[in-house]
Design an enzyme around this catalytic site. Sequence first.
Site, mmCIF file in Angstrom:
data_model
loop_
_atom_site.group_PDB
_atom_site.id
_atom_site.type_symbol
_atom_site.label_atom_id
_atom_site.label_comp_id
_atom_site.label_asym_id
_atom_site.label_seq_id
_atom_site.Cartn_x
_atom_site.Cartn_y
_atom_site.Cartn_z
ATOM 1 N N HIS A 1 0.928 -1.187 0.179
ATOM 2 C CA HIS A 1 0.207 0.080 0.066
ATOM 3 C C HIS A 1 0.885 1.158 -0.087
ATOM 4 O O HIS A 1 2.068 1.322 0.539
ATOM 5 C CB HIS A 1 -1.030 0.186 1.277
ATOM 6 C CG HIS A 1 -0.320 0.009 2.533
ATOM 7 N ND1 HIS A 1 0.330 1.300 3.057
ATOM 8 C CD2 HIS A 1 0.059 -0.920 3.185
ATOM 9 C CE1 HIS A 1 1.079 0.933 4.348
ATOM 10 N NE2 HIS A 1 1.119 -0.332 4.490
ATOM 11 N N SER B 1 0.931 5.232 4.289
ATOM 12 C CA SER B 1 -0.334 5.535 5.245
ATOM 13 C C SER B 1 -0.046 6.907 6.393
ATOM 14 O O SER B 1 1.214 7.160 6.415
ATOM 15 C CB SER B 1 -0.654 4.360 6.020
ATOM 16 O OG SER B 1 0.371 4.292 7.070
ATOM 17 N N ARG C 1 -6.058 0.791 4.304
ATOM 18 C CA ARG C 1 -4.873 1.330 3.232
ATOM 19 C C ARG C 1 -4.705 0.195 2.207
ATOM 20 O O ARG C 1 -4.138 0.920 1.149
ATOM 21 C CB ARG C 1 -3.776 1.550 4.242
ATOM 22 C CG ARG C 1 -3.212 0.224 5.076
ATOM 23 C CD ARG C 1 -2.045 0.883 6.179
ATOM 24 N NE ARG C 1 -1.462 -0.143 7.006
ATOM 25 C CZ ARG C 1 -1.918 -0.708 8.011
ATOM 26 N NH1 ARG C 1 -3.247 -0.378 8.323
ATOM 27 N NH2 ARG C 1 -1.197 -1.553 8.546
ATOM 28 N N GLU D 1 -1.374 -6.686 7.736
ATOM 29 C CA GLU D 1 0.136 -6.328 8.096
ATOM 30 C C GLU D 1 0.318 -7.289 9.332
ATOM 31 O O GLU D 1 -0.609 -7.803 10.093
ATOM 32 C CB GLU D 1 0.089 -5.154 8.583
ATOM 33 C CG GLU D 1 1.294 -4.455 8.997
ATOM 34 C CD GLU D 1 2.640 -4.546 8.187
ATOM 35 O OE1 GLU D 1 2.882 -5.889 7.752
ATOM 36 O OE2 GLU D 1 3.030 -3.884 7.537
ATOM 37 N N ARG D 2 1.704 -7.393 9.376
ATOM 38 C CA ARG D 2 2.059 -8.347 10.858
ATOM 39 C C ARG D 2 1.394 -7.656 11.993
ATOM 40 O O ARG D 2 1.337 -6.227 11.975
ATOM 41 C CB ARG D 2 3.513 -8.406 10.852
ATOM 42 C CG ARG D 2 4.270 -8.529 11.874
ATOM 43 C CD ARG D 2 4.349 -7.337 12.796
ATOM 44 N NE ARG D 2 5.969 -6.719 12.771
ATOM 45 C CZ ARG D 2 6.794 -7.305 13.474
ATOM 46 N NH1 ARG D 2 6.733 -8.510 14.169
ATOM 47 N NH2 ARG D 2 7.891 -6.614 13.494
ATOM 48 N N HIS E 1 0.577 -5.296 2.619
ATOM 49 C CA HIS E 1 1.412 -4.564 3.541
ATOM 50 C C HIS E 1 3.066 -5.128 3.532
ATOM 51 O O HIS E 1 3.158 -6.197 3.254
ATOM 52 C CB HIS E 1 0.746 -4.917 4.776
ATOM 53 C CG HIS E 1 -0.661 -4.558 4.878
ATOM 54 N ND1 HIS E 1 -1.107 -3.481 5.401
ATOM 55 C CD2 HIS E 1 -1.916 -5.221 4.691
ATOM 56 C CE1 HIS E 1 -2.359 -3.420 5.292
ATOM 57 N NE2 HIS E 1 -2.843 -4.498 4.918
ATOM 58 N N GLY E 2 3.714 -4.046 3.999
ATOM 59 C CA GLY E 2 5.136 -4.341 4.253
ATOM 60 C C GLY E 2 5.555 -5.974 4.397
ATOM 61 O O GLY E 2 6.321 -6.587 3.710
ATOM 62 N N ASN E 3 4.927 -6.325 5.499
ATOM 63 C CA ASN E 3 5.130 -7.518 6.290
ATOM 64 C C ASN E 3 4.606 -8.730 5.612
ATOM 65 O O ASN E 3 5.194 -9.928 5.763
ATOM 66 C CB ASN E 3 5.452 -7.601 7.727
ATOM 67 C CG ASN E 3 6.287 -6.340 8.159
ATOM 68 O OD1 ASN E 3 7.759 -6.579 8.049
ATOM 69 N ND2 ASN E 3 5.865 -5.514 8.621
HETATM 70 O O1 LIG Z 1 4.460 -0.177 11.228
HETATM 71 C C1 LIG Z 1 3.935 -1.221 10.652
HETATM 72 O O2 LIG Z 1 2.899 -1.920 10.583
HETATM 73 C C2 LIG Z 1 5.320 -1.582 9.440
HETATM 74 C C3 LIG Z 1 4.840 -1.252 8.149
HETATM 75 O O3 LIG Z 1 4.804 0.214 7.949
HETATM 76 O O4 LIG Z 1 6.291 -0.954 9.930
HETATM 77 P P1 LIG Z 1 7.902 -1.866 9.723
HETATM 78 O O5 LIG Z 1 8.543 -0.984 8.729
HETATM 79 O O6 LIG Z 1 8.213 -1.724 11.231
HETATM 80 O O7 LIG Z 1 7.731 -3.470 9.392
#
Ligand SMILES: O=C(O)[C@@H](CO)OP(=O)(O)O
Length: 229
Positions: free
Chosen positions: A10, A13, A61, A88-89, A183-185
């Site tokens: 995404h 945010s 998001r 996301e995680r 999401h990133g994770n």
């Molecule tokens: O805050 C979060 O949920 C994640 C992604 O934005 O952060 P990080 O970069 O620490 O994995």
Amino acid sequence: MTKKLVLVRHGQSEWNLANKFTGWVDVNLSQKGEEEAKEAGRKIKEAGIMFDHAHTSVLTRAIKTCNFALEYSGQMFVPVEKSWRLNERHYGALQGLNKAETAEKYGDEQVHIWRRSYDTLPPELSDEEAKKQKELPMFKHLPADVVPRAENLKVTLERVLPYYFDHIAPQLLDGETVLVAAHGNSLRALAKHLEKISDDDIMGLEIPTGQPLVYELDDELNVVKKYYL
Ligand SMILES: O=C(O)[C@@H](CO)OP(=O)(O)O
């Protein structure tokens, strides 16, 4: 026949912008994040990629990013499936805290471990916070057992993969082109599986916001090519 899977993290945010741990908190895209998601759509259009199916999480998001990517690539007709498994995680009790302030309090090293170690769990949500989370409309239909109090990447991978195997992989095996906006994770977890990245090396993988990541896969869903649009 080569199969195509496109992952989009995404756009920025409001809490990425504020540098806060986010996890399962349902924050909106920032103005810049909306622009990134639209740009992802334009890039997909330019590359001539047409999707048969799209998948996203149950968080605003990612859903908005999915919608913008489809709208700006001219394919809003594509069926979209949403699942908590692509969320996301879960960042546990760190959710809502500022990342820089947390690093000042606990040290950079500890915060790096919480953020990127494969199997260290962050501190868990309290009973009261967990109860509040469970009452949110987007989670109240989920069995209590699957609503986490905190997750590391290992646990995230363990709940993302069943979704990949049951919903995404069968479509790819049928020769369909698939979009996953997440999401990133949750995407790092998927990338770890697809690219067979080790538990140590996954610490170094970052997926940038709003940049479509294309995987070309062979008949057994091994990666033959990987590139950003
Ligand atoms: O805050 C979060 O949920 C994640 C992604 O934005 O952060 P990080 O970069 O620490 O994995």
